[in-house]
Design an enzyme around this catalytic site. Structure first.
Site, short mmCIF file in Angstrom:
data_model
loop_
_atom_site.label_atom_id
_atom_site.label_comp_id
_atom_site.label_asym_id
_atom_site.label_seq_id
_atom_site.Cartn_x
_atom_site.Cartn_y
_atom_site.Cartn_z
N ILE A 52 35.04 -5.98 -36.38
CA ILE A 52 34.74 -6.51 -37.68
C ILE A 52 34.24 -5.16 -38.57
O ILE A 52 33.29 -4.65 -38.22
CB ILE A 52 33.34 -7.45 -37.64
N PRO A 53 35.22 -4.72 -39.50
CA PRO A 53 35.13 -3.58 -39.68
C PRO A 53 34.10 -3.37 -41.05
O PRO A 53 34.23 -3.08 -42.25
CB PRO A 53 36.53 -3.18 -40.45
N CYS A 54 32.74 -3.34 -40.56
CA CYS A 54 31.60 -3.39 -41.73
C CYS A 54 31.55 -2.19 -42.26
O CYS A 54 30.89 -1.95 -43.14
CB CYS A 54 30.45 -3.90 -40.79
N HIS A 55 32.18 -1.03 -41.67
CA HIS A 55 32.10 0.14 -42.14
C HIS A 55 32.97 0.55 -43.27
O HIS A 55 32.66 1.38 -44.23
CB HIS A 55 32.73 1.33 -41.37
N ARG A 56 33.85 -0.53 -43.63
CA ARG A 56 34.63 -0.64 -44.88
C ARG A 56 33.92 -1.49 -46.10
O ARG A 56 34.32 -1.41 -47.26
CB ARG A 56 35.93 -1.55 -44.61
#
Length: 189
Positions: A152-156
């Site tokens: 879940i690409p929360c760094h984006r």
DNA sequence: GAAGCCATTCACA
DNA sequence: TGTGAATGGCTTC
């Protein structure tokens, strides 16, 4: 509940993975948690402290799904443009974050973030607009509890005026450096 | 249950 | 710049 970890040579961090219900077969494997550690000692003491059953990596390599999972994560971390969320779903590994996020608000947030493509970024306010809410801080606190970063690409998700936080940290700690490194990896300046 | 905490944002001075 | 209000879920008593 079985756990293992490996070192990413690219980012020089240890990646800890927790799987549930996996009996060595494809059926019912749930990717429960991904965590990052900067020192191997920290991983080991975390595993001991929580009384977790560590699975021998050699054993896992014989089991197709799990080695595929490792390969995907390693490929991603070495700079290959793959979307981990889609790829892992194709492996029939359950990412069921809906079980962890009970409210429709948090489910909507996670759904939007999970659909972000490689190299694509968004902001807390943009997510808020999509779900018709101004509760930007609530969005942040949900992402903070993301059990499977990278997938879940929360760094984006960035702040409007800056990088925002990562893994519970908001200022220039190593977590933020990791977020920056991931964004750099994806070609986001 | 209620109070207080958050990976935010925006308006206004 | 800086302050303060709005926001909704979660954690902690």
């Amino acid at each position: 509940m079985r756990v293992t970890y490996f070192k990413s040579s690219f980012l020089d961090i240890f990646i800890f993975i927790c799987l549930k219900n996996g009996n060595g077969t494809l059926e019912g494997v749930v990717l429960d948690e991904i965590k990052f550690f900067w020192k191997e000692d920290d991983v080991i003491s975390y595993i001991e402290k929580n009384n977790l059953e560590q699975v021998d990596e050699k054993l896992l390599e014989d089991q197709g799904v799990v080695s595929d999972l490792f390969n995907l994560i390693n490929e991603y971390l070495s700079g290959k443009r793959i979307n981990l969320y889609d790829k892992i779903k194709n492996l029939n590994i359950d990412l069921s974050f809906s079980k962890k996020f009970g409210t429709s608000f948090s489910q909507k947030v996670m759904e939007i973030v999970s659909k972000l493509n490689y190299g694509e970024t968004t902001t807390y306010s943009s997510i808020g607009q999509k779900i018709n809410s101004k509760a930007y801080r609530a969005i942040g606190s949900i992402l903070r509890k993301n059990p499977i970063p990278l997938v879940i690409p929360c760094h984006r998700v960035l702040g409007r005026n800056g990088i925002g936080g990562f893994m519970g940290e908001t200022d220039g700690g190593k977590e933020i450096n990791l977020k920056k490194a991931l964004l750099k990896l994806e070609g986001v300046v």
